[in-house]
Design an enzyme around this catalytic site. Structure first.
Site, short mmCIF file in Angstrom:
data_model
loop_
_atom_site.label_atom_id
_atom_site.label_comp_id
_atom_site.label_asym_id
_atom_site.label_seq_id
_atom_site.Cartn_x
_atom_site.Cartn_y
_atom_site.Cartn_z
N SER A 184 1.11 -1.39 0.70
CA SER A 184 -0.08 0.40 -0.18
C SER A 184 0.99 0.71 0.03
O SER A 184 2.35 1.36 0.78
CB SER A 184 -0.65 -0.25 1.18
N TYR A 197 -1.71 0.38 10.57
CA TYR A 197 -1.79 0.24 9.39
C TYR A 197 -0.04 0.22 8.71
O TYR A 197 0.41 -0.51 7.69
CB TYR A 197 -2.40 0.26 8.26
N SER A 198 0.12 1.75 7.79
CA SER A 198 1.28 1.79 7.46
C SER A 198 3.10 1.67 7.94
O SER A 198 3.72 1.31 7.10
CB SER A 198 1.16 3.94 7.77
N ALA A 199 2.68 0.94 9.53
CA ALA A 199 3.54 0.40 10.30
C ALA A 199 4.51 -0.86 9.54
O ALA A 199 5.01 -1.37 8.90
CB ALA A 199 3.64 0.63 11.79
N ALA A 200 2.77 -1.18 9.63
CA ALA A 200 2.51 -3.09 8.71
C ALA A 200 3.74 -3.05 7.98
O ALA A 200 3.95 -4.17 7.30
CB ALA A 200 1.71 -4.10 8.85
N LYS A 201 2.93 -2.60 6.39
CA LYS A 201 2.86 -2.30 5.64
C LYS A 201 4.63 -2.02 5.13
O LYS A 201 5.05 -2.31 4.60
CB LYS A 201 2.33 -1.11 4.52
#
Length: 352
Positions: A184, A197-201
């Protein structure tokens, strides 16, 4: 050493911009040649074995249909096989040579090993592994009351990709296969309400970029990066009673439709068959990479200006797919972790 670093800090940024400007015409020509080559020479998926995780809905479902059109053999994986039955029948009608459905949880290594082993036992090969499982959120970090949801987000968005890759990698080497990753733009593009979410992506993309260097030419890796896809700011907002709990449902369990998802699935499969290292939809946001690298303050000011008009914290500016109207979870059959929330709005989940 301090003098060397100071000198490099002063010289490297402008020198890099000059080199990029000079090389841009050549790079554009090379990219155009690769694009033209891909129009005529691409991998045939006829009777090739493709494993798709998160295949029960959304992007995973649409990717399954795209591979089916190319005559592939599909192995569809999701936590529950209820919806997979209908999807498998649709895929057969479209053109899939054979379809196997497997109920498995990709955040558990032993279950990943089970569906990979079943695939090898039945078909004897794995050609493409599509990691489509993903889970988004649209809450402010400081508003979360139950931190037990944090590992759940990381499990699905990171380990839910790593475990299938780890188990399938030896078999992909045998066929010189390919791994397709559902990433993403949030992995580098700062957006509010998407911190975890950003950290995981970001972790996911960096993992596969490193893996690409390790496996070299033995296994291809296509990182598919999407932006946000058409949503109305008012959709996904639903009044509930104060103190209501918000049930988490993973993207693979939620139906999603729309031209944007279909189009992205087509681009992913076409790019994977061409051997593209990256698939981006849309691609215009890459222009912000220059700002992020050389003028991060301008990027920050721009975001504060665009998002400054937001009134309160009631609904998200960003969302993908259909809004979810979530109900309190049943105490007998909890399908996923819960968040105890004092908010009076059900947030819209991000469906990819």
């Amino acid at each position: 050493m301090d003098f060397v670093n100071s000198f490099m800090n002063f010289v490297v940024p402008p020198a890099s911009l000059v080199m990029l400007a000079l090389a841009w015409p050549t790079l554009s020509f090379i990219n155009a040649c690769e694009w033209a080559y891909g129009l005529f020479y691409y991998e045939s998926m006829e009777n090739k074995v493709v494993i798709i995780t998160g295949a029960s809905s959304g992007l995973g479902e649409q990717i399954a249909y795209e591979y089916a059109k190319r005559g592939a053999i599909l192995v569809l994986v999701a936590r529950r096989d209820t919806r997979l039955r209908g999807i498998s029948e649709n895929a057969r009608q479209i053109g899939a040579k054979h379809v196997m459905i497997v109920a498995a949880d990709v955040i558990k290594e032993d279950e990943c090993r089970r569906f990979i082993t079943e695939t090898m036992s039945f078909y004897g090969r794995v050609d493409h592994l599509v990691n489509a499982t993903s889970l988004g959120h649209t809450f402010y970090f400081e508003e979360v009351n139950d931190t037990s949801t944090f590992p759940h987000l990381m499990d699905i968005n990171f380990w839910g990709n790593v475990y299938p890759t780890y188990v399938a990698l030896p078999y992909l080497r045998q066929t010189k296969g390919r791994i397709i990753v559902n990433a993403s733009v949030e992995n580098w593009f700062p957006l509010p309400r998407m911190s975890l979410y950003s950290a995981a992506k970001a972790a996911l993309v960096n993992f596969y970029e490193t893996l690409r260097l390790e496996v070299k030419e033995d296994v291809g890796i296509t990182i598919a990066t999407h932006g946000w896809i058409g949503t109305d700011i008012t959709r996904g907002k639903n009044m509930v009673d104060n103190g209501a709990e918000m049930q988490w449902r993973e993207e693979r369990e939620v139906q999603a439709s729309g031209g944007a998802v279909d189009e992205f699935a087509k681009l992913i499969v076409a790019g994977a068959c061409r051997g593209d290292p990256y698939v981006k939809h849309p691609s215009w946001y890459d222009a912000f990479l220059l700002y992020k690298a050389f003028a991060p303050k301008i990027l920050g000011w721009t975001f504060r200006l665009l998002l400054g008009a937001e009134n309160g914290r009631q609904t998200s500016l960003i969302g993908v797919g259909k809004p979810l109207y979530l109900e309190p979870a049943s105490p007998k059959k909890p399908s996923s972790p819960m968040i105890g929330s004092r908010a009076t709005y059900v947030q819209q989940m991000k469906v990819e």
